[in-house]
Write a protein that holds these residues in place. Sequence first.
Motif, mmCIF file in Angstrom:
data_model
loop_
_atom_site.group_PDB
_atom_site.id
_atom_site.type_symbol
_atom_site.label_atom_id
_atom_site.label_comp_id
_atom_site.label_asym_id
_atom_site.label_seq_id
_atom_site.Cartn_x
_atom_site.Cartn_y
_atom_site.Cartn_z
ATOM 1 N N UNK A 73 -8.586 1.149 -0.374
ATOM 2 C CA UNK A 73 -7.335 0.330 -0.832
ATOM 3 C C UNK A 73 -5.985 0.991 0.097
ATOM 4 N N UNK A 74 -5.244 0.096 0.518
ATOM 5 C CA UNK A 74 -4.005 0.548 1.116
ATOM 6 C C UNK A 74 -3.187 1.481 0.338
ATOM 7 N N UNK A 75 -3.071 1.301 -1.008
ATOM 8 C CA UNK A 75 -2.634 2.186 -1.673
ATOM 9 C C UNK A 75 -2.983 3.660 -1.785
ATOM 10 N N UNK A 76 -4.345 3.709 -1.337
ATOM 11 C CA UNK A 76 -4.785 5.183 -1.329
ATOM 12 C C UNK A 76 -4.798 5.586 0.321
ATOM 13 N N UNK A 77 -4.794 4.756 1.265
ATOM 14 C CA UNK A 77 -4.733 5.033 2.504
ATOM 15 C C UNK A 77 -3.070 5.561 2.817
ATOM 16 N N UNK A 87 7.262 3.532 -1.135
ATOM 17 C CA UNK A 87 6.364 2.410 -0.408
ATOM 18 C C UNK A 87 5.674 1.893 -1.682
ATOM 19 N N UNK A 88 5.548 0.404 -1.426
ATOM 20 C CA UNK A 88 4.937 -0.208 -2.826
ATOM 21 C C UNK A 88 3.710 -1.288 -2.195
ATOM 22 N N UNK A 89 2.669 -0.817 -2.986
ATOM 23 C CA UNK A 89 1.434 -1.913 -3.044
ATOM 24 C C UNK A 89 1.294 -2.530 -4.498
ATOM 25 N N UNK A 90 2.239 -3.346 -4.757
ATOM 26 C CA UNK A 90 1.972 -4.402 -6.112
ATOM 27 C C UNK A 90 2.119 -5.653 -5.854
ATOM 28 N N UNK A 91 1.671 -6.655 -6.446
ATOM 29 C CA UNK A 91 1.907 -8.071 -6.374
ATOM 30 C C UNK A 91 3.109 -8.332 -6.751
ATOM 31 N N UNK A 146 2.781 -5.325 3.496
ATOM 32 C CA UNK A 146 2.229 -7.001 3.497
ATOM 33 C C UNK A 146 1.636 -7.186 2.151
ATOM 34 N N UNK A 147 2.237 -8.498 1.602
ATOM 35 C CA UNK A 147 1.378 -8.828 0.593
ATOM 36 C C UNK A 147 2.413 -8.614 -0.844
ATOM 37 N N UNK A 148 3.560 -7.698 -0.701
ATOM 38 C CA UNK A 148 4.251 -7.366 -1.837
ATOM 39 C C UNK A 148 5.480 -8.340 -1.790
ATOM 40 N N UNK A 206 12.548 -2.780 3.695
ATOM 41 C CA UNK A 206 11.956 -2.652 4.902
ATOM 42 C C UNK A 206 10.742 -3.441 4.983
ATOM 43 N N UNK A 207 10.367 -4.662 5.377
ATOM 44 C CA UNK A 207 9.209 -5.203 5.539
ATOM 45 C C UNK A 207 8.287 -4.893 6.399
#
Length: 122
Positions: free
Chosen positions: A15-19, A61-65, A88-90, A107-108
């Motif tokens: 997952x990108x949240x780990x990367x 840095x966010x990784x949430x829907x 991307x995707x948030x 920042x997108x």
Amino acid sequence: MKSVAIIGASNDRSKYGNKSVRAHVKRGYTVYPVNPKETEIEGLPAFKSITDVPVRPDRVSVYLPPPVLRKALPEIAAKGCDELWLNPGTESEEVLAEAERLGLNVIQACSIVDVGISPSSL
């Protein structure tokens, strides 16, 4: 040393949240993983919420829907940060409007790429 709170950090290395955790560590950031279900991510203590992070991070840095992120924005704004990275995707119209209303510097873009690492290499 710069600091980053990674909201949506994960122990799942695919997952990108780990990367993102690994990429920021590699680039010398002090990393604060945020995930309400974890106590540790990649050997770092995990925090239940951005409000539990012990410092004001330079970046978030966010990784949430989008619906979950929309609810978290007031806490992010209250904690403060220089940059709010919407990976991307948030993003959504509602998220962007609320972030602007709260005065957050959005920042997108992919924060992993920003630190000079290709996510596919992690």
